[in-house]
Design an enzyme around this catalytic site. Structure first.
Site, PDB file in Angstrom:
ATOM      1  N   HIS A 261       0.864  -1.188   0.000  1.00  0.00           N
ATOM      2  CA  HIS A 261       0.000   0.000   0.000  1.00  0.00           C
ATOM      3  C   HIS A 261       0.897   1.235   0.000  1.00  0.00           C
ATOM      4  CE1 HIS A 261       1.096   0.104   4.204  1.00  0.00           C
ATOM      5  NE2 HIS A 261       0.562  -1.099   4.406  1.00  0.00           N
TER       6      HIS A 261
ATOM      7  N   HIS B  54       4.069   1.337   2.262  1.00  0.00           N
ATOM      8  CA  HIS B  54       5.249   0.683   1.681  1.00  0.00           C
ATOM      9  C   HIS B  54       5.812   1.562   0.560  1.00  0.00           C
ATOM     10  CE1 HIS B  54       2.732  -2.947   2.919  1.00  0.00           C
ATOM     11  NE2 HIS B  54       3.847  -3.175   3.575  1.00  0.00           N
TER      12      HIS B  54
ATOM     13  N   GLN C  93       7.844 -15.123  12.176  1.00  0.00           N
ATOM     14  CA  GLN C  93       7.421 -13.994  13.016  1.00  0.00           C
ATOM     15  C   GLN C  93       5.941 -14.072  13.386  1.00  0.00           C
ATOM     16  OE1 GLN C  93       8.581 -11.020   9.899  1.00  0.00           O
ATOM     17  NE2 GLN C  93       6.783  -9.932  10.599  1.00  0.00           N
TER      18      GLN C  93
ATOM     19  N   GLY D 211       9.328   1.461   8.417  1.00  0.00           N
ATOM     20  CA  GLY D 211       8.314   2.443   8.789  1.00  0.00           C
ATOM     21  C   GLY D 211       8.185   2.591  10.296  1.00  0.00           C
ATOM     22  N   LYS D 212       7.889   3.823  10.728  1.00  0.00           N
ATOM     23  CA  LYS D 212       7.654   4.060  12.161  1.00  0.00           C
ATOM     24  C   LYS D 212       6.298   3.521  12.605  1.00  0.00           C
ATOM     25  CE  LYS D 212      10.617   8.096  12.464  1.00  0.00           C
ATOM     26  NZ  LYS D 212      10.710   9.543  12.683  1.00  0.00           N
ATOM     27  N   LYS D 213       5.485   3.103  11.672  1.00  0.00           N
ATOM     28  CA  LYS D 213       4.223   2.450  12.029  1.00  0.00           C
ATOM     29  C   LYS D 213       4.517   1.265  12.957  1.00  0.00           C
ATOM     30  CE  LYS D 213       0.310  -0.056  11.109  1.00  0.00           C
ATOM     31  NZ  LYS D 213       0.837  -1.364  10.876  1.00  0.00           N
TER      32      LYS D 213
ATOM     33  N   GLN E 239       9.594  -2.426  16.050  1.00  0.00           N
ATOM     34  CA  GLN E 239      10.382  -3.176  15.061  1.00  0.00           C
ATOM     35  C   GLN E 239      11.574  -2.346  14.596  1.00  0.00           C
ATOM     36  OE1 GLN E 239       8.829  -5.718  11.697  1.00  0.00           O
ATOM     37  NE2 GLN E 239       9.064  -3.784  10.607  1.00  0.00           N
TER      38      GLN E 239
ATOM     39  N   VAL F 119       2.292   6.495   7.258  1.00  0.00           N
ATOM     40  CA  VAL F 119       1.365   6.973   6.217  1.00  0.00           C
ATOM     41  C   VAL F 119      -0.045   6.539   6.617  1.00  0.00           C
ATOM     42  CG1 VAL F 119       0.731   6.837   3.777  1.00  0.00           C
ATOM     43  CG2 VAL F 119       3.148   6.874   4.444  1.00  0.00           C
TER      44      VAL F 119
ATOM     45  N   SER G 221      -1.522  -3.664   5.806  1.00  0.00           N
ATOM     46  CA  SER G 221      -2.058  -4.763   4.985  1.00  0.00           C
ATOM     47  C   SER G 221      -3.222  -5.420   5.704  1.00  0.00           C
ATOM     48  CB  SER G 221      -0.968  -5.795   4.711  1.00  0.00           C
ATOM     49  OG  SER G 221       0.175  -5.173   4.171  1.00  0.00           O
TER      50      SER G 221
HETATM   51  P1  AMP Z   1       4.970  -5.093   6.423  1.00  0.00           P
HETATM   52  O1  AMP Z   1       4.771  -5.485   5.000  1.00  0.00           O
HETATM   53  O2  AMP Z   1       3.710  -4.817   7.162  1.00  0.00           O
HETATM   54  O3  AMP Z   1       5.922  -6.009   7.145  1.00  0.00           O
HETATM   55  O4  AMP Z   1       5.702  -3.687   6.391  1.00  0.00           O
HETATM   56  C1  AMP Z   1       6.903  -3.508   5.662  1.00  0.00           C
HETATM   57  C2  AMP Z   1       7.487  -2.169   6.011  1.00  0.00           C
HETATM   58  O5  AMP Z   1       6.565  -1.137   5.677  1.00  0.00           O
HETATM   59  C3  AMP Z   1       7.772  -2.019   7.519  1.00  0.00           C
HETATM   60  O6  AMP Z   1       8.998  -1.312   7.691  1.00  0.00           O
HETATM   61  C4  AMP Z   1       6.602  -1.215   8.000  1.00  0.00           C
HETATM   62  O7  AMP Z   1       6.878  -0.456   9.156  1.00  0.00           O
HETATM   63  C5  AMP Z   1       6.350  -0.324   6.809  1.00  0.00           C
HETATM   64  N1  AMP Z   1       4.970   0.185   6.837  1.00  0.00           N
HETATM   65  C6  AMP Z   1       3.830  -0.549   6.913  1.00  0.00           C
HETATM   66  N2  AMP Z   1       2.754   0.256   6.997  1.00  0.00           N
HETATM   67  C7  AMP Z   1       3.225   1.527   7.001  1.00  0.00           C
HETATM   68  C8  AMP Z   1       2.617   2.813   7.086  1.00  0.00           C
HETATM   69  N3  AMP Z   1       1.311   2.951   7.202  1.00  0.00           N
HETATM   70  N4  AMP Z   1       3.415   3.889   7.071  1.00  0.00           N
HETATM   71  C9  AMP Z   1       4.763   3.766   6.968  1.00  0.00           C
HETATM   72  N5  AMP Z   1       5.399   2.580   6.882  1.00  0.00           N
HETATM   73  C10 AMP Z   1       4.647   1.478   6.894  1.00  0.00           C
END
Ligand code: AMP
Length: 283
Positions: free
Chosen positions: A34, A37, A61, A147-149, A153, A176, A186
């Protein structure tokens, strides 16, 4: 844009790029991409000469009873988003190659993985650090974007990278959000229409706490209680944790200041959502 599936091909590709002095950037993801990412990829594009995005739903994980099997997947859609963001290589390995028979070596980062999501998802960060360490060895990045989301992590990866001397610069990117404030994830795809509305309670908690902090409330207990009340009013929502901690060490604080991280995990229906803010930052 190239798609690489085999670990050996990825390592060979990266090693020869490195030999030529190419700056390699890595954006690790679990796919179902999204705009969150996408923002990491767009920044990675600016900072590197060869940008690799990995797409791998990492089994180690996920805990027992979590959503590994049902985690949303859409490789074709992901390839379109990655290409659009300027990614050079999508690395999409198979689990059997990442964790072959006999696999028994894990990376474990200690204290900083214990609170927050580490408390409610035992073993989760061991899976994260293991796969990220492996990705670093496969992609050989100079920089990696997170991401800081997923605030904890990012902190854990920074710690691991320092502790194990990976020559990788870790870059943290802002959260974001959807137009109405929900942090993109996701897992938002799991939400029904009414749950999608209820999911706004996470951002409401953050907004409420920030407003209280800015008008002088510094007590962790007061801010936490107000957030608990807000969630209690949403029938589909159940608190996993709402914590206030030092954004560098993740240790709980009693008095909130600009370095305090407010982090929350809330189940909306069956979907576990996380969000956070650091009071001294603009988000
Ligand atoms: P994931 O696919 O959920 O493992 O996320 C992959 C990377 O994207 C990780 O570093 C997340 O922190 C980052 N990420 C996921 N969602 C967001 C978001 N809404 N804003 C910024 N980074 C994100």
């Amino acid at each position: 844009m190239q798609v690489i599936e085999s670990v050996k091909d990825m390592q060979t590709f990266s090693a020869s790029a490195k030999k030529r002095g190419t700056v390699i950037g890595l954006v690790p993801t679990m796919g179902y991409l999204h705009a969150g990412h996408g923002s990491l990829m767009v920044e990675g594009r600016k900072l590197s000469q060869l940008l690799v995005a990995s797409i791998f739903v990492n089994p180690t994980q996920f805990g027992i009873g979590e959503d590994f099997e049902s985690y949303p997947r859409n490789l074709d859609g992901d390839l379109a988003i990655a290409a659009n963001a300027g990614v050079d290589v999508v690395f999409a390995p198979k689990a059997a190659e990442i964790y072959p028979d006999g696999f028994q070596s894990y990376v474990n980062t200690e204290k900083i993985t214990l609170p927050l999501c580490g408390g409610s998802r035992p073993g989760h960060f061991r899976g994260v650090t293991t796969v990220v360490a492996k990705l670093f060895n496969m992609v050989l990045p100079d920089i990696a974007l997170f991401g800081k989301k997923d605030f904890q992590q990012l902190a854990v990866i920074r710690r691991m990278t320092m502790d194990l001397n990976f020559p990788v610069k870790i870059i943290g990117m802002p959260i974001v959000r959807e137009a109405d404030g929900l942090a993109m994830s996701s897992r938002n795809a799991y939400l029904s229409t009414s749950e999608r509305q209820d999911a706004l309670c996470l951002k409401s908690c953050i907004d409420q706490a920030r407003a209280a902090y800015l008008s002088g409330e510094c007590s962790r207990t007061a801010l936490q209680t107000a957030a608990q009340w807000l969630i209690a009013a949403v029938s589909s929502a159940k608190i996993d944790y709402i914590e206030f901690c030092d954004s560098r060490t993740l240790e709980t604080v009693e008095t909130v200041d600009e370095n305090t991280l407010m982090a929350l995990a809330v189940r909306v229906g069956k979907t576990r959502l996380i969000d956070n803010t650091v009071f001294g930052e603009n988000q």
